[in-house]
Each structure stands twice: as structure tokens, then as C-alpha cells.
Design a protein around this motif. Structure first.
Motif, mmCIF file in Angstrom:
data_model
loop_
_atom_site.group_PDB
_atom_site.id
_atom_site.type_symbol
_atom_site.label_atom_id
_atom_site.label_comp_id
_atom_site.label_asym_id
_atom_site.label_seq_id
_atom_site.Cartn_x
_atom_site.Cartn_y
_atom_site.Cartn_z
ATOM 1 N N THR A 79 -1.826 -15.568 -48.685
ATOM 2 C CA THR A 79 -1.499 -16.996 -48.580
ATOM 3 C C THR A 79 -1.527 -17.653 -49.960
ATOM 4 O O THR A 79 -2.150 -17.146 -50.893
ATOM 5 C CB THR A 79 -2.513 -17.736 -47.680
ATOM 6 N N ALA A 80 -0.819 -18.790 -50.047
ATOM 7 C CA ALA A 80 -0.827 -19.591 -51.285
ATOM 8 C C ALA A 80 -0.777 -21.055 -50.898
ATOM 9 O O ALA A 80 -0.162 -21.416 -49.884
ATOM 10 C CB ALA A 80 0.370 -19.227 -52.156
ATOM 11 N N ALA A 81 -1.426 -21.903 -51.671
ATOM 12 C CA ALA A 81 -1.387 -23.345 -51.405
ATOM 13 C C ALA A 81 -1.483 -24.103 -52.718
ATOM 14 O O ALA A 81 -2.109 -23.626 -53.680
ATOM 15 C CB ALA A 81 -2.529 -23.746 -50.477
ATOM 16 N N GLU A 82 -0.858 -25.266 -52.762
ATOM 17 C CA GLU A 82 -0.931 -26.116 -53.952
ATOM 18 C C GLU A 82 -0.737 -27.567 -53.535
ATOM 19 O O GLU A 82 0.118 -27.865 -52.690
ATOM 20 C CB GLU A 82 0.152 -25.712 -54.968
ATOM 21 N N GLU A 83 -1.532 -28.442 -54.140
ATOM 22 C CA GLU A 83 -1.377 -29.877 -53.869
ATOM 23 C C GLU A 83 -0.490 -30.504 -54.938
ATOM 24 O O GLU A 83 -0.620 -30.198 -56.124
ATOM 25 C CB GLU A 83 -2.745 -30.575 -53.878
ATOM 26 N N VAL A 84 0.417 -31.378 -54.503
ATOM 27 C CA VAL A 84 1.310 -32.081 -55.423
ATOM 28 C C VAL A 84 1.204 -33.569 -55.126
ATOM 29 O O VAL A 84 1.170 -33.985 -53.967
ATOM 30 C CB VAL A 84 2.787 -31.624 -55.221
ATOM 31 N N GLU A 85 1.153 -34.371 -56.192
ATOM 32 C CA GLU A 85 1.073 -35.821 -55.994
ATOM 33 C C GLU A 85 2.442 -36.386 -55.659
ATOM 34 O O GLU A 85 3.462 -35.939 -56.171
ATOM 35 C CB GLU A 85 0.554 -36.497 -57.262
ATOM 36 N N GLY A 86 2.452 -37.390 -54.786
ATOM 37 C CA GLY A 86 3.700 -38.071 -54.452
ATOM 38 C C GLY A 86 3.378 -39.392 -53.771
ATOM 39 O O GLY A 86 2.241 -39.637 -53.377
ATOM 40 N N GLN A 87 4.390 -40.254 -53.640
ATOM 41 C CA GLN A 87 4.204 -41.529 -52.950
ATOM 42 C C GLN A 87 4.650 -41.356 -51.503
ATOM 43 O O GLN A 87 5.838 -41.123 -51.234
ATOM 44 C CB GLN A 87 5.055 -42.613 -53.600
ATOM 45 N N TYR A 88 3.684 -41.433 -50.585
ATOM 46 C CA TYR A 88 3.996 -41.288 -49.166
ATOM 47 C C TYR A 88 3.042 -42.165 -48.375
ATOM 48 O O TYR A 88 1.824 -42.062 -48.537
ATOM 49 C CB TYR A 88 3.869 -39.818 -48.740
ATOM 50 N N GLY A 89 3.587 -43.050 -47.529
ATOM 51 C CA GLY A 89 2.721 -43.988 -46.819
ATOM 52 C C GLY A 89 2.861 -43.946 -45.307
ATOM 53 O O GLY A 89 2.258 -44.756 -44.605
ATOM 54 N N SER A 90 3.654 -43.012 -44.768
ATOM 55 C CA SER A 90 3.871 -42.946 -43.315
ATOM 56 C C SER A 90 2.852 -42.017 -42.660
ATOM 57 O O SER A 90 1.959 -41.487 -43.311
ATOM 58 C CB SER A 90 5.293 -42.451 -43.016
ATOM 59 N N ASP A 91 3.027 -41.800 -41.347
ATOM 60 C CA ASP A 91 2.124 -40.908 -40.615
ATOM 61 C C ASP A 91 2.214 -39.495 -41.177
ATOM 62 O O ASP A 91 3.286 -39.034 -41.565
ATOM 63 C CB ASP A 91 2.507 -40.860 -39.126
ATOM 64 N N GLY A 92 1.075 -38.815 -41.162
ATOM 65 C CA GLY A 92 1.048 -37.445 -41.656
ATOM 66 C C GLY A 92 1.716 -36.483 -40.675
ATOM 67 O O GLY A 92 1.651 -36.681 -39.458
ATOM 68 N N PHE A 93 2.381 -35.467 -41.203
ATOM 69 C CA PHE A 93 2.930 -34.402 -40.350
ATOM 70 C C PHE A 93 3.270 -33.203 -41.230
ATOM 71 O O PHE A 93 3.162 -33.258 -42.451
ATOM 72 C CB PHE A 93 4.158 -34.884 -39.556
ATOM 73 N N GLU A 94 3.650 -32.110 -40.587
ATOM 74 C CA GLU A 94 4.002 -30.891 -41.322
ATOM 75 C C GLU A 94 5.456 -30.530 -41.076
ATOM 76 O O GLU A 94 5.973 -30.722 -39.973
ATOM 77 C CB GLU A 94 3.106 -29.719 -40.870
ATOM 78 N N ILE A 95 6.103 -30.012 -42.122
ATOM 79 C CA ILE A 95 7.503 -29.595 -42.007
ATOM 80 C C ILE A 95 7.709 -28.376 -42.905
ATOM 81 O O ILE A 95 7.038 -28.240 -43.941
ATOM 82 C CB ILE A 95 8.467 -30.753 -42.395
ATOM 83 N N GLY A 96 8.600 -27.483 -42.516
ATOM 84 C CA GLY A 96 8.849 -26.279 -43.311
ATOM 85 C C GLY A 96 10.278 -26.239 -43.821
ATOM 86 O O GLY A 96 11.206 -26.699 -43.147
ATOM 87 N N PHE A 97 10.456 -25.717 -45.032
ATOM 88 C CA PHE A 97 11.794 -25.570 -45.612
ATOM 89 C C PHE A 97 11.949 -24.175 -46.194
ATOM 90 O O PHE A 97 10.978 -23.552 -46.632
ATOM 91 C CB PHE A 97 12.024 -26.586 -46.739
ATOM 92 N N ASN A 98 13.183 -23.706 -46.243
ATOM 93 C CA ASN A 98 13.497 -22.475 -46.972
ATOM 94 C C ASN A 98 13.276 -22.761 -48.461
ATOM 95 O O ASN A 98 13.885 -23.669 -49.018
ATOM 96 C CB ASN A 98 14.952 -22.084 -46.699
#
Length: 372
Positions: free
Chosen positions: A307-326
Motif C-alpha cells: 500500500t501507499a498513501a500521501e496527503e496533499v493540501e487543497g481547498q475543499y469545503g464540501s462533505d467528505g467522500f472517496e472517489i477513485g481514478f485511473n
């Protein structure tokens, strides 16, 4: 035919025309380049694969005997490539052979008669306009990665050019492979009104892009009909048959109601995706994005690689959720973002995502999510 030409000039011309020629040909003459020497001192090179044709005219050092002949494009190109810089190359064709001489080097190549060489009949090209070379580069670079390579969906194997009347008259270029869509919108050039919808094939796009690298800030003449298109770039003329098919109504897949907005630095985002995708395999190309307030966690899980994980900063103010992309598709899009901020307009984990720099940007991208 007998003519002498500077090696650099010959090499430049042959580099353009030989790439149109297919390496394997069942019709021998399609492996050849047509060379025409005229009494006014011009040398004309022409190559075709029956769907795409390129003609380039160059000044010869001298033309002793005007005439025309065809000879192996790849062989002549390799010879020119290996000749010394600054040399003069003599091309002398007679009796079914062509002598190529430069300095102490001599080559004798078999030839085929000019009369057997096929030429694409252009017919009438009623739509005619000019585009800046930089605009054509933008159209190609920002869309061609989304061209489909599936031969069964042949109508997606190119860039779709069409005009529209949005808030102003525009020319649009779009490409899609069913998983992602790329679209560029430019002001409509003079003369493009009433232009038919056309699909320019992938190979024509690739050859045109190579030629544009040498055009700098000049303009390109575009002439087209419903079945053919011709690009005139200085001394080179590229003519191609168009794809005979109907491009899908792609506007229906561009989301208009995605209410979750993520603003992020495209370089940091790109590098983060690239890093976590290191452990992704062909089967697990998906990168999962977990969105929380002003924080995005990228992760990849691979049964074989861990497994691999990394946090990236961004501006997001809506409800949290998960999505996957190629990961590959996402990196292709991010690589074409020039600004300091990219906007992702999201809806939910199964709906297409709209990606653009801002609402004024000429380029717009749609990416279908993956299950993760």
C-alpha cells in the motif's frame, strides 16, 4: 533526373516525408518517396500511405536534368542521416537505378517509375481558414492523449473539429476514449463558418504536430471538405482523408451540476499521484482520493505490492467522500494544466468529474471514476 542538394536540406525534407511511409507495405511503391526535380531549381518530395500524403518543396543546390523518380524513403533517409555534415548530395536517376553520391560515398538504389505512384485526389476543399501554429499546438497537445486506440470504435480514433455558437462563434476540438474527454475551445477563425463536422485521424495529428515544432509563431492554412483536410505549413503540405463516421454527442457527458469543488496545486497533486501510483499494477491502476475539509489523502492498495498513501493540501469545503481514478488518465490531464491551480468539480464516487484551470480556460476535461 539529376540534381544536387545540401545534405541538411535533404535530411530535413526526408525526415518529414519518411515518417508517413509505413514500415511494412504490401504495395512496394508505397515504401518509396517520389522525388521531382524541376528546371526552376526546386526539388519536391512526396510520400503517402493512401490515407495521408505529405509534399515538401525545397530549393536544390542545382538541377542539371529535370525529371522524377521514386526510391525507398527509409533507405534514402538513413543514407542522408549518416552522410557528413555540410556535404553536397548528388541524386542521379537513370535506367531503373538512382546513384546517390556525397564526397567519397556512393550508393546505387533501385527505383520504381513515377507513373505508378498514387496521389490522393483532394477534390474541392470549400472551407478555408488560417490558424496560428501555437493554436494548433494547443489543440493537439491538450486533446490527443484522450484519442481512443480501439480500432473497433474507429470514429473515436481522431480529434473531432466542429464550430458552434456559444456566447460567441467558436471552433471546438474534442477527443475521447470513453473513459476521459478533452475539449479545447478557441475563437472561430475567419472562413470557418459553415464548416462541416470532421474527425482528423490520429496519424495525421501526429505528423502535423511534428511539422508544427518547426513553424514557430507562423500561421497555418487549413482547407477542408467533409472527406479531406489539407494543412499548408510553409514548404510542407499535409493532406489526409478524414474518418468517415459520426462522433458522439460528447456535450451530454460534460457535467453541469457537480457541486463539490476542489482547488489544488496541479504540480503537487501530479507528484503525489505519481508517487503513490508507483506500487500500482496493471490490474490496480486506481488511485483512491479521500476528500476531507482542505485535505486530500491519495492512496493505492495492491495485493502484490502493498500500500501507499500521501496527503496533499487543497481547498475543499464540501462533505467528505472517496472517489477513485485511473492514475495514468489523471496524470495525462494534470500534465496539460499550465496554471498554479486546477479545479475538480465533483458530484459523487460514481459520477464523471469535470477538471479545468478555471471557468475562463480554453481547455476542459472530464474523467470517469473507477471503483476502488
Amino acid at each position: 533526373m539529376k540534381a544536387t542538394i545540401e545534405r541538411a536540406t535533404l535530411l530535413k525534407s526526408l525526415s518529414h516525408v519518411q515518417s508517413v511511409v509505413e514500415r511494412r507495405n504490401t504495395i512496394p511503391i508505397l515504401s518509396n518517396v517520389l522525388i521531382e526535380a524541376s528546371s526552376d531549381g526546386a526539388l519536391r518530395f512526396m510520400a503517402t500511405d493512401l490515407d495521408l500524403q505529405i509534399v515538401e518543396t525545397m530549393s536544390a543546390y542545382s538541377v542539371e536534368t529535370p525529371g522524377s523518380i521514386t526510391v525507398s524513403a527509409h533507405t534514402l533517409f538513413e543514407i542522408a542521416r549518416k552522410l557528413p555534415d555540410g556535404s553536397q548530395v548528388m541524386l542521379d536517376a537513370a535506367d531503373g537505378k538512382m546513384l546517390v553520391r556525397a564526397g567519397r560515398s556512393r550508393f546505387t538504389l533501385p527505383t520504381l517509375p513515377r507513373d505508378d505512384f498514387p496521389v490522393i485526389a483532394e477534390g474541392d476543399l470549400p472551407t478555408s481558414f488560417e490558424l496560428a501554429a501555437a493554436e494548433l499546438v494547443q489543440i493537439i497537445d491538450k486533446t490527443r492523449f484522450a484519442i481512443s486506440t480501439e480500432e473497433t470504435r474507429y470514429y473515436l480514433n481522431g480529434i473531432f473539429l466542429h464550430v458552434a455558437d456559444d456566447d460567441r462563434p467558436v471552433l471546438k476540438a474534442a477527443a475521447t476514449d470513453g473513459h476521459r474527454l478533452a475539449r479545447v475551445t478557441l475563437d472561430r477563425p475567419d472562413g470557418a463558418d459553415g464548416m462541416p463536422d470532421v474527425i482528423v485521424p490520429r496519424k495525421c495529428i501526429a505528423e502535423l504536430r511534428k511539422l508544427l515544432d518547426e513553424r514557430g509563431d507562423s500561421r497555418v492554412q487549413v482547407d477542408l471538405s467533409a472527406s479531406k483536410i489539407r494543412f499548408t505549413l510553409g514548404s510542407a503540405i499535409l493532406t489526409s482523408k478524414l474518418i468517415d463516421g459520426t462522433f458522439p454527442d460528447y456535450s451530454r457527458v460534460i457535467p453541469t451540476a457537480n457541486d463539490k469543488l476542489l482547488k489544488i496545486d496541479p504540480r503537487a497533486f501530479e507528484q503525489g499521484v505519481d508517487r503513490v501510483a508507483t506500487i500500482a499494477t496493471e490490474k490496480t491502476r486506481a488511485v483512491k482520493m479521500a476528500l476531507e475539509k482542505d485535505k486530500i489523502t491519495l492512496s493505492v492498495t495492491s495485493p502484490e505490492n502493498g500500500t501507499a498513501a500521501e496527503e496533499v493540501e487543497g481547498q475543499y469545503g464540501s462533505d467528505g467522500f472517496e472517489i477513485g481514478f485511473n492514475a495514468r488518465y489523471l496524470l495525462d490531464i494534470l500534465g496539460e494544466i499550465d496554471g498554479d491551480v486546477v479545479e475538480l468539480h465533483l458530484a459523487d464516487s460514481s459520477a464523471p468529474t469535470l477538471i479545468r484551470e478555471n471557468d475562463k480556460a480554453t481547455a476542459l476535461y472530464v474523467l470517469m471514476p473507477m471503483r476502488v
